[in-house]
Design a protein around this motif. Structure first.
Motif, PDB file in Angstrom:
ATOM      1  N   ILE A 100       0.729  -1.059   0.103  1.00 42.74           N
ATOM      2  CA  ILE A 100      -0.128  -0.122  -0.006  1.00 42.74           C
ATOM      3  C   ILE A 100       0.977   1.100   0.014  1.00 42.74           C
ATOM      4  O   ILE A 100       1.722   1.507   0.716  1.00 42.74           O
ATOM      5  CB  ILE A 100      -1.153   0.007   1.357  1.00 42.74           C
ATOM      6  N   PRO A 101       0.820   2.124  -0.955  1.00 44.68           N
ATOM      7  CA  PRO A 101       1.538   3.336  -0.950  1.00 44.68           C
ATOM      8  C   PRO A 101       0.851   4.157   0.099  1.00 44.68           C
ATOM      9  O   PRO A 101      -0.278   4.659   0.064  1.00 44.68           O
ATOM     10  CB  PRO A 101       1.458   3.981  -2.499  1.00 44.68           C
ATOM     11  N   SER A 102       1.734   4.810   1.133  1.00 42.24           N
ATOM     12  CA  SER A 102       0.992   5.704   2.099  1.00 42.24           C
ATOM     13  C   SER A 102       1.678   6.999   1.757  1.00 42.24           C
ATOM     14  O   SER A 102       2.723   7.063   2.108  1.00 42.24           O
ATOM     15  CB  SER A 102       1.444   5.095   3.409  1.00 42.24           C
ATOM     16  N   VAL A 103       0.497   8.025   1.980  1.00 38.86           N
ATOM     17  CA  VAL A 103       0.916   9.447   1.674  1.00 38.86           C
ATOM     18  C   VAL A 103       1.319   9.826   3.337  1.00 38.86           C
ATOM     19  O   VAL A 103       2.400  10.687   3.244  1.00 38.86           O
ATOM     20  CB  VAL A 103      -0.391   9.965   1.431  1.00 38.86           C
ATOM     21  N   PHE A 104       0.620   9.115   4.180  1.00 39.24           N
ATOM     22  CA  PHE A 104       1.078   9.628   5.516  1.00 39.24           C
ATOM     23  C   PHE A 104       2.383   9.042   6.103  1.00 39.24           C
ATOM     24  O   PHE A 104       3.197   9.827   6.561  1.00 39.24           O
ATOM     25  CB  PHE A 104       0.015   9.098   6.544  1.00 39.24           C
ATOM     26  N   LEU A 105       2.749   8.168   5.668  1.00 36.94           N
ATOM     27  CA  LEU A 105       4.121   7.556   6.100  1.00 36.94           C
ATOM     28  C   LEU A 105       5.154   7.599   5.217  1.00 36.94           C
ATOM     29  O   LEU A 105       6.464   7.392   5.325  1.00 36.94           O
ATOM     30  CB  LEU A 105       4.061   6.075   6.234  1.00 36.94           C
ATOM     31  N   LYS A 106       4.891   8.177   3.940  1.00 39.85           N
ATOM     32  CA  LYS A 106       5.677   8.430   2.953  1.00 39.85           C
ATOM     33  C   LYS A 106       6.557   7.321   2.393  1.00 39.85           C
ATOM     34  O   LYS A 106       7.728   7.208   2.141  1.00 39.85           O
ATOM     35  CB  LYS A 106       6.848   9.579   3.270  1.00 39.85           C
ATOM     36  N   ARG A 107       5.892   6.022   2.463  1.00 38.52           N
ATOM     37  CA  ARG A 107       6.504   4.799   2.082  1.00 38.52           C
ATOM     38  C   ARG A 107       5.655   3.786   1.516  1.00 38.52           C
ATOM     39  O   ARG A 107       4.088   4.047   1.810  1.00 38.52           O
ATOM     40  CB  ARG A 107       7.598   4.375   3.135  1.00 38.52           C
ATOM     41  N   ASP A 108       5.928   2.928   0.866  1.00 42.35           N
ATOM     42  CA  ASP A 108       5.206   1.585   0.760  1.00 42.35           C
ATOM     43  C   ASP A 108       4.971   0.786   1.814  1.00 42.35           C
ATOM     44  O   ASP A 108       6.041   0.465   2.438  1.00 42.35           O
ATOM     45  CB  ASP A 108       5.394   0.749  -0.456  1.00 42.35           C
ATOM     46  N   VAL A 109       3.735   0.351   2.337  1.00 40.30           N
ATOM     47  CA  VAL A 109       3.630  -0.534   3.348  1.00 40.30           C
ATOM     48  C   VAL A 109       3.199  -2.142   2.980  1.00 40.30           C
ATOM     49  O   VAL A 109       2.242  -2.141   2.141  1.00 40.30           O
ATOM     50  CB  VAL A 109       2.520   0.051   4.184  1.00 40.30           C
ATOM     51  N   ASP A 110       4.164  -3.058   3.281  1.00 39.37           N
ATOM     52  CA  ASP A 110       4.049  -4.543   3.106  1.00 39.37           C
ATOM     53  C   ASP A 110       2.901  -5.022   3.820  1.00 39.37           C
ATOM     54  O   ASP A 110       2.858  -4.869   5.084  1.00 39.37           O
ATOM     55  CB  ASP A 110       5.238  -5.141   2.881  1.00 39.37           C
ATOM     56  N   ILE A 111       1.966  -5.597   3.422  1.00 44.30           N
ATOM     57  CA  ILE A 111       0.822  -6.336   4.223  1.00 44.30           C
ATOM     58  C   ILE A 111       0.732  -7.687   3.636  1.00 44.30           C
ATOM     59  O   ILE A 111       0.811  -8.151   2.408  1.00 44.30           O
ATOM     60  CB  ILE A 111      -0.772  -5.845   4.281  1.00 44.30           C
ATOM     61  N   ASP A 112       0.234  -8.634   4.605  1.00 44.99           N
ATOM     62  CA  ASP A 112      -0.250 -10.022   4.197  1.00 44.99           C
ATOM     63  C   ASP A 112      -1.461 -10.371   4.573  1.00 44.99           C
ATOM     64  O   ASP A 112      -1.931 -10.038   5.583  1.00 44.99           O
ATOM     65  CB  ASP A 112       0.765 -11.122   4.832  1.00 44.99           C
ATOM     66  N   ILE A 113      -2.553 -10.680   3.633  1.00 45.27           N
ATOM     67  CA  ILE A 113      -3.818 -10.649   4.196  1.00 45.27           C
ATOM     68  C   ILE A 113      -4.039 -12.320   4.064  1.00 45.27           C
ATOM     69  O   ILE A 113      -3.850 -13.221   3.037  1.00 45.27           O
ATOM     70  CB  ILE A 113      -4.886 -10.141   2.633  1.00 45.27           C
ATOM     71  N   TYR A 114      -4.643 -12.849   5.075  1.00 47.32           N
ATOM     72  CA  TYR A 114      -4.997 -14.222   5.152  1.00 47.32           C
ATOM     73  C   TYR A 114      -6.311 -14.380   5.040  1.00 47.32           C
ATOM     74  O   TYR A 114      -7.108 -13.841   5.829  1.00 47.32           O
ATOM     75  CB  TYR A 114      -4.479 -14.841   6.821  1.00 47.32           C
ATOM     76  N   LEU A 115      -6.602 -14.990   3.920  1.00 43.45           N
ATOM     77  CA  LEU A 115      -8.119 -15.001   3.434  1.00 43.45           C
ATOM     78  C   LEU A 115      -8.924 -16.437   3.365  1.00 43.45           C
ATOM     79  O   LEU A 115      -8.120 -17.244   2.676  1.00 43.45           O
ATOM     80  CB  LEU A 115      -8.303 -14.301   2.143  1.00 43.45           C
ATOM     81  N   PRO A 116      -9.663 -16.671   4.209  1.00 40.03           N
ATOM     82  CA  PRO A 116     -10.223 -18.052   4.145  1.00 40.03           C
ATOM     83  C   PRO A 116     -10.960 -18.182   2.544  1.00 40.03           C
ATOM     84  O   PRO A 116     -11.602 -17.334   2.150  1.00 40.03           O
ATOM     85  CB  PRO A 116     -11.341 -18.125   5.234  1.00 40.03           C
ATOM     86  N   GLU A 117     -10.607 -19.195   2.090  1.00 42.64           N
ATOM     87  CA  GLU A 117     -11.334 -19.582   0.736  1.00 42.64           C
ATOM     88  C   GLU A 117     -12.692 -20.198   0.755  1.00 42.64           C
ATOM     89  O   GLU A 117     -13.148 -20.765   1.934  1.00 42.64           O
ATOM     90  CB  GLU A 117     -10.441 -20.754   0.135  1.00 42.64           C
ATOM     91  N   GLY A 118     -13.538 -19.903  -0.128  1.00 42.67           N
ATOM     92  CA  GLY A 118     -14.883 -20.450  -0.280  1.00 42.67           C
ATOM     93  C   GLY A 118     -15.945 -19.600   0.607  1.00 42.67           C
ATOM     94  O   GLY A 118     -16.739 -19.986   0.829  1.00 42.67           O
ATOM     95  N   ILE A 119     -15.648 -18.355   1.006  1.00 41.10           N
ATOM     96  CA  ILE A 119     -16.633 -17.438   1.551  1.00 41.10           C
ATOM     97  C   ILE A 119     -17.759 -17.303   0.500  1.00 41.10           C
ATOM     98  O   ILE A 119     -17.584 -16.935  -0.806  1.00 41.10           O
ATOM     99  CB  ILE A 119     -16.009 -16.155   1.752  1.00 41.10           C
ATOM    100  N   LEU A 120     -19.016 -17.726   0.937  1.00 47.16           N
ATOM    101  CA  LEU A 120     -20.189 -17.547   0.464  1.00 47.16           C
ATOM    102  C   LEU A 120     -20.871 -16.113   0.203  1.00 47.16           C
ATOM    103  O   LEU A 120     -21.656 -15.953  -0.590  1.00 47.16           O
ATOM    104  CB  LEU A 120     -21.193 -18.825   0.766  1.00 47.16           C
ATOM    105  N   GLY A 121     -20.743 -15.505   1.248  1.00 46.43           N
ATOM    106  CA  GLY A 121     -21.136 -14.203   1.438  1.00 46.43           C
ATOM    107  C   GLY A 121     -22.340 -14.208   2.590  1.00 46.43           C
ATOM    108  O   GLY A 121     -22.830 -13.255   2.833  1.00 46.43           O
ATOM    109  N   ASN A 122     -22.951 -15.555   2.957  1.00 46.81           N
ATOM    110  CA  ASN A 122     -23.956 -15.695   4.113  1.00 46.81           C
ATOM    111  C   ASN A 122     -23.335 -15.729   5.242  1.00 46.81           C
ATOM    112  O   ASN A 122     -24.005 -15.737   6.365  1.00 46.81           O
ATOM    113  CB  ASN A 122     -24.708 -16.476   3.914  1.00 46.81           C
ATOM    114  N   GLU A 123     -22.002 -15.758   5.464  1.00 50.11           N
ATOM    115  CA  GLU A 123     -21.375 -16.071   6.803  1.00 50.11           C
ATOM    116  C   GLU A 123     -21.099 -14.728   7.598  1.00 50.11           C
ATOM    117  O   GLU A 123     -21.142 -13.460   6.800  1.00 50.11           O
ATOM    118  CB  GLU A 123     -20.052 -16.339   6.666  1.00 50.11           C
ATOM    119  N   LYS A 124     -21.041 -14.470   8.705  1.00 46.98           N
ATOM    120  CA  LYS A 124     -20.518 -13.308   9.419  1.00 46.98           C
ATOM    121  C   LYS A 124     -19.158 -13.243   9.283  1.00 46.98           C
ATOM    122  O   LYS A 124     -18.352 -14.197   9.597  1.00 46.98           O
ATOM    123  CB  LYS A 124     -20.865 -13.447  10.881  1.00 46.98           C
ATOM    124  N   ILE A 125     -18.757 -11.957   8.680  1.00 48.21           N
ATOM    125  CA  ILE A 125     -17.394 -11.705   8.239  1.00 48.21           C
ATOM    126  C   ILE A 125     -16.629 -10.877   9.225  1.00 48.21           C
ATOM    127  O   ILE A 125     -17.224  -9.722   9.692  1.00 48.21           O
ATOM    128  CB  ILE A 125     -17.173 -11.181   7.031  1.00 48.21           C
TER     129      ILE A 125
END
Length: 269
Positions: free
Chosen positions: A17-42
């Motif tokens: 993510i390019p951050s204007v506030f931090l004046k740098r790119d921020v690396d992130i890892d998103i851990y995403l469960p597979e197969g989300i149907l949309g009717n679950e509580k997220i």
């Protein structure tokens, strides 16, 4: 008749993510469960010190945590710290006695105004459950500060071996416990009454003992945070849970070991 155990595959997405506030790119890892149907509580968890999360078998930790959660899914965003960590983490607007944490306000702005909108756009799924922020050591102090000051955004705070010693005055300059920055902030402000706090220390987090009471400072400082929360009306164990890990150290293996307990408490079925 045996109950089927739900197995949820976890995918890891690495982004910048390019951050204007931090004046740098921020690396992130998103851990995403597979197969989300949309009717679950997220639900959503942000974790400071994502570089430490990357040292854990976090996909397996998250997979295991989903086994008894048939109607909910937890998405985790691990935010990796930069070489400027000790300036970006801390308490917003109140640097410590060495001037550390001077960019904490900018990091707060990054989390609220840049990271969260970016993540929500990436996952393209409404967050319908709890939103939590947690971290390790100084990253835990930072998570506490940001969540405490943004109660309209966060529901749960998690702190592993928190740097609650963060103070305005050095020990050699007449320090008293009133100089601890986060304790004073809790005493002078208030957040929403249903916020939840999970605080963890290890009995071998450190050896320092400022007041010579035979209890290490990390435990003393965390217990005093709990006292401050209790004075604000937060109750145990409904709102505040304290986990003292016997033999726990100030390291990634300890935090990985207790992570399931945090996830189960913060995001109960």
């Amino acid at each position: 008749m045996y109950a089927a155990i739900l197995s949820v595959k976890i995918n890891t997405i690495k982004l910048q993510i390019p951050s204007v506030f931090l004046k740098r790119d921020v690396d992130i890892d998103i851990y995403l469960p597979e197969g989300i149907l949309g009717n679950e509580k997220i639900e959503l968890l942000l974790l400071n010190d994502g570089q430490d999360v990357a040292k854990m078998d976090f996909e397996q930790v998250l997979k295991t945590s989903h086994q008894n959660k048939r109607n909910s899914r937890l998405i985790v965003v691990a935010i990796k710290a930069s070489i400027d960590r000790i300036m970006e983490y801390g308490v917003a607007g109140i640097p410590d006695f060495k001037g550390r944490g001077a960019k904490a306000s900018l990091y707060n702005n990054f989390i609220i105004q840049e990271l969260l909108p970016f993540v929500k756009k990436q996952i393209a799924i409404p967050i319908t459950g709890k939103v939590a922020f947690a971290g390790f050591s100084l990253g835990g102090l930072s998570a506490f500060d940001i969540a405490w000051n943004n109660p309209d955004v966060f529901d749960v705070i998690g702190v592993f071996s928190g740097a609650f010693w963060w103070r305005k005055k050095d020990l050699a300059d007449g320090y008293t416990d009133e100089d601890r920055i986060m304790h004073a902030l809790i005493d002078t402000t208030f957040t929403k009454p249903d916020m939840k706090f999970w605080l963890m220390t290890g009995t071998e987090d450190e050896k320092a003992d400022r007041n010579k009471n035979l209890i290490i400072d990390s435990i003393d400082d965390t217990i005093d945070i709990i006292k401050g929360l209790s004075n604000k009306g937060f109750k145990r164990p409904e709102h505040v849970f304290y986990y003292e890990k016997v033999g726990g150290k100030h390291d990634v293996p300890t935090w990985e070991n207790v992570m399931p307990a945090f996830l189960n408490w913060a995001f109960e079925c």
